[in-house]
Scaffold this motif. Structure first.
Motif, mmCIF file in Angstrom:
data_model
loop_
_atom_site.group_PDB
_atom_site.id
_atom_site.type_symbol
_atom_site.label_atom_id
_atom_site.label_comp_id
_atom_site.label_asym_id
_atom_site.label_seq_id
_atom_site.Cartn_x
_atom_site.Cartn_y
_atom_site.Cartn_z
ATOM 1 N N LYS A 65 0.832 -1.211 0.000
ATOM 2 C CA LYS A 65 0.000 0.000 0.000
ATOM 3 C C LYS A 65 0.864 1.257 0.000
ATOM 4 O O LYS A 65 0.686 2.150 -0.829
ATOM 5 C CB LYS A 65 -0.926 0.015 1.232
ATOM 6 N N SER A 66 1.802 1.315 0.940
ATOM 7 C CA SER A 66 2.627 2.522 1.027
ATOM 8 C C SER A 66 3.519 2.671 -0.197
ATOM 9 O O SER A 66 3.747 3.784 -0.678
ATOM 10 C CB SER A 66 3.482 2.477 2.291
ATOM 11 N N THR A 67 4.004 1.543 -0.708
ATOM 12 C CA THR A 67 4.823 1.601 -1.912
ATOM 13 C C THR A 67 4.010 2.169 -3.069
ATOM 14 O O THR A 67 4.496 2.999 -3.850
ATOM 15 C CB THR A 67 5.344 0.198 -2.258
ATOM 16 N N TYR A 107 2.369 10.957 4.152
ATOM 17 C CA TYR A 107 3.053 9.669 4.105
ATOM 18 C C TYR A 107 2.914 8.965 5.442
ATOM 19 O O TYR A 107 2.661 9.601 6.476
ATOM 20 C CB TYR A 107 4.517 9.869 3.722
ATOM 21 N N GLN A 108 3.154 7.661 5.406
ATOM 22 C CA GLN A 108 2.912 6.874 6.607
ATOM 23 C C GLN A 108 3.760 7.364 7.776
ATOM 24 O O GLN A 108 3.303 7.422 8.898
ATOM 25 C CB GLN A 108 3.178 5.398 6.328
ATOM 26 N N GLY A 109 5.019 7.724 7.487
ATOM 27 C CA GLY A 109 5.871 8.230 8.565
ATOM 28 C C GLY A 109 5.620 9.689 8.904
ATOM 29 O O GLY A 109 6.332 10.277 9.694
ATOM 30 N N LEU A 195 -3.752 9.993 1.525
ATOM 31 C CA LEU A 195 -3.508 9.869 2.963
ATOM 32 C C LEU A 195 -3.147 8.430 3.295
ATOM 33 O O LEU A 195 -3.957 7.523 3.106
ATOM 34 C CB LEU A 195 -4.761 10.283 3.745
ATOM 35 N N ASP A 196 -1.924 8.200 3.763
ATOM 36 C CA ASP A 196 -1.492 6.856 4.128
ATOM 37 C C ASP A 196 -1.635 6.689 5.637
ATOM 38 O O ASP A 196 -0.820 7.195 6.406
ATOM 39 C CB ASP A 196 -0.037 6.637 3.677
ATOM 40 N N GLU A 197 -2.670 6.017 6.038
ATOM 41 C CA GLU A 197 -2.990 5.786 7.448
ATOM 42 C C GLU A 197 -2.980 7.072 8.278
ATOM 43 O O GLU A 197 -2.205 7.219 9.213
ATOM 44 C CB GLU A 197 -2.028 4.764 8.052
ATOM 45 N N PRO A 198 -3.846 8.014 7.930
ATOM 46 C CA PRO A 198 -3.827 9.311 8.610
ATOM 47 C C PRO A 198 -4.475 9.283 9.985
ATOM 48 O O PRO A 198 -4.360 10.243 10.725
ATOM 49 C CB PRO A 198 -4.642 10.209 7.675
HETATM 50 MG MG LIG Z 1 2.206 1.196 4.758
#
Ligand SMILES: [Mg+2]
Ligand SMILES: Nc1ncnc2c1ncn2[C@@H]1O[C@H](COP(=O)(O)OP(=O)(O)OP(=O)(O)O)[C@@H](O)[C@H]1O
Lengths: 273, 353
Positions: A65-67, A107-109, A195-198
């Motif tokens: 997903k994040s990729t 981003y996730q981070g 939005l990656d896991e916001p």
């Molecule tokens: Mg991820």
């Protein structure tokens, strides 16, 4: 925007019900491939995001997903595949390339700078300079204006957990940091917000605020891609759901066509779409 | 606009009150110690300022000669070179790097300035310009190696330190150039003028100007903010849209330019250019920066802290010498200061968690 109510019956479940059959996607990618040495992050993924929708992306840990998000938004350059924004082929080399076209990402981070304050973080990389030669020749920042705008933007977005924009990020709670990242994307995203896991670190109230914000963005004409592990949230807010599995798109479903159990079954490989 | 804020803002008595409500929830304010820690975390230059004042008072009491105008003048001159090198060092350390070659670049530039003018008959302004170009090129080499080859700055500058020293020795045949052979413009930085009785050199003024300019750049321009962001979290900066490598490269180039100015100041101070001048300046510059509250982990610190750090080093060396202690005690004191400063930094950074 009155399409929302008019439910078109379409046999193609990979298109949002709210969109006419032949509308072109706002953001589209085909055959995205990304490998990290021997690890295959993406193994030929297609994705389409249409006007007026929230597209959720779900999948197990490591499903890519994040990729996928990174490749779509210039944070990673894919090894193969094509990306199209409003019918134009893009080759994003770095995040600012995508930003330039109005694609904003959390981003996730989170990608916030801990030592800088909230206002500086919101404007990082696109600082406002003072008018006149002070700004053009001496490059002086207009910190006051940035603070003022940042405050106004937070109010507009209804993000109530951030009161004082001069507080350094490192002094914020995890949820507040997440709110900063979401605010930045929502404030500057003019075409697409990703939005990656916001909501991973957010409380119930704050999560609902972000979900409201996502709906509002969609209704204002900015489609949203939302990566989340939270199934109730996904089924609550998404118009369509892209299921990522082992670096591939396993299926695209809608909250109408499938229920959560079925979605999880596809995610884990127990069932196919 | 500006008058407007002057009226609406509360009087600047201590830190503005409303500003920290949010932060205070997440900081431990329960004990005086943790409150002190929060204060030091917020104002990194505070601890060096306290140390400097205490040191001045103590050395003044131990030796009355400490406050003699000649001695004060001497301290400022001693600080001018290290203080200038500390500016360059601060920039690099803010990016979470370290520059072991600052002394070597300074010496190389100073030999180019002095030698082209004294031996090759190059006009003085041109000789200074050549020195500046050499400084820029040397800094640029560091920057290219760090950003292109992705080597750790410690390793890169350890290598270039030796390369620059070797070039200096080759180019100068290991011979110094004495002040009488050098044109007046190049030794101008050693000229003194009185400020309330204390002889101040133009080199000291030049250093202060550099501090003012660079503090402005770091605090009020996007570039300065990006330097902090890159040192703070490189990947976050990249994802935010900052050209990390471009910022890093520019930091090393700017550092090179500052070191060339340092070379000019050094020639005036020594009234000579010597290929062996810079050996302990590397560590002194790092010491000044670290004592000044800049974190070796990057992203945190101020130039003014480094100036205080350079002054502390200068005052300690001078004060201990006046007190009749051997040089080895100065070295001992500086060593202890570094350890204490880094421990303090570690302790202060715990506020984050
Ligand atoms: Mg991820
Ligand atoms: N920078 C990297 N270097 C090496 N491998 C990577 C890198 N980034 C991702 N991968 C690998 O690619 C695969 C997909 O990772 P990705 O982060 O996209 O998963 P994800 O679906 O976002 O998972 P999660 O739900 O845990 O966030 C994983 O096997 C991961 O190990």
């Amino acid at each position: 925007m009155d399409q929302k109510g008019t439910k078109l019956t379409t046999t193609d479940s990979s298109r949002p019900a709210s969109t006419l059959p032949y509308t072109q996607p706002v953001l589209k990618a085909t055959g995205l491939v990304k490998t990290y040495g021997k690890v295959v992050g993406l193994d030929g993924v297609d994705i389409e995001l249409y006007q007026g929708e929230v597209l959720a992306v779900i999948g197990d840990n490591g499903a890519g997903k994040s990729t996928l998000i990174k490749c779509l938004t210039g944070a990673e350059v894919p090894d193969g595949g094509e990306i199209w924004l409003n019918g134009r082929q893009m080759s994003f080399k770095r995040p600012q390339d995508a930003k330039q076209f109005g694609v904003e990402t959390v981003y996730q981070g989170l990608a916030v700078s801990p030592a800088l304050d909230i206002a500086s973080n919101l404007y990082l990389g696109r600082e406002l300079r003072k008018p006149g030669i002070l700004g053009s020749v001496f490059r002086v920042l207009d910190s006051k204006l940035m603070r003022k705008n940042a405050k106004a933007e937070l109010d507009r977005l209804g993000i109530s957990t951030l009161q004082d924009v001069t507080v350094a990020i490192e002094n914020l709670s995890g949820g507040q940091r997440q709110a900063v990242a979401v605010a930045r994307a929502a404030a500057f995203g003019s075409k697409v917000v990703v939005l990656d896991e916001p909501t991973a670190a957010l409380g119930v109230r704050e999560t609902n605020q972000v979900l409201d914000l996502i709906r509002r963005l969609r209704d204002e004409g900015i489609p949203v891609i939302l990566v989340s592990h939270n199934m109730p949230n996904v089924f609550d807010v998404a118009d369509r759901i892209h299921i990522q599995r082992l670096g591939k798109r396993a299926a695209t479903i809608t909250p109408k066509s499938h229920n959560m159990t079925e979605a999880v079954a596809i995610m884990t490989g127990a069932a196919s779409a | 606009m500006t008058t407007d804020t002057a009226q609406t803002n509360p009087p600047p008595a201590g830190p503005p009150p409303a500003q920290h409500d949010l932060a205070s929830e997440f900081l431990d304010r329960s004990t005086p110690i943790s409150r002190l820690r929060n204060l030091l975390h917020r104002y990194p230059a505070l601890s060096p300022a306290i140390v400097l004042v205490v040191a001045i008072v103590i050395f003044g009491i131990i030796s009355p000669r400490f406050f003699f105008v000649n001695n004060l003048s001497l301290i400022t001159q001693q600080v001018a070179v290290v203080g200038t090198l500390a500016i360059a060092q601060t920039l690099v350390i803010l990016t979470a790097g370290i520059d072991l070659s600052v002394g070597a670049i300074m010496v190389l530039a100073s030999m180019v300035m002095a030698q082209t003018a004294a031996r090759n008959g190059v006009p003085a302004p041109l000789a200074l310009l050549l020195g500046l170009i050499v400084g820029l090129a040397a800094g640029g080499l560091n920057g290219v190696l760090v950003t292109r080859l992705k080597l750790p700055p410690f390793i890169v500058t350890l290598g270039t330190l030796n390369i620059f020293l070797a070039i200096t020795l080759l180019h100068s045949n290991s011979a110094s150039v004495v002040g009488t052979d050098i044109p007046g413009l190049i030794t101008w930085t050693g000229t003194t003028f009185p400020v309330v009785g204390v002889g101040i050199t133009y080199g000291v003024v030049l250093m202060l100007v550099l501090y003012i300019v660079m503090a402005f750049v770091m605090g009020r321009t996007a570039w300065g903010r990006h330097v902090y962001a890159v040192g703070d979290d490189k990947e976050a900066a990249r994802l935010t849209g900052i050209r990390v490598n471009r910022v890093l490269l520019s930091v090393y180039v700017v550092a090179g330019a500052i070191l060339a100015v340092g070379a000019w100041i050094q020639i005036g101070r020594a009234d000579a250019a010597s290929p062996n001048a810079g050996t302990d300046l590397n560590l002194d510059s790092i010491t000044a920066v670290v004592i000044g509250g800049t974190s070796l982990f990057g992203g945190r610190g101020t130039l003014w802290g480094s100036l205080l750090g350079a002054l502390i080093v200068g005052v300690f060396r001078n004060g201990l010498a006046l007190a009749g202690l051997d040089v080895l005690y100065q070295t001992l004191a500086v060593g202890i200061l570094v350890i204490v400063a880094v421990s303090l930094d570690q302790w202060i950074r715990k506020v984050r968690n």
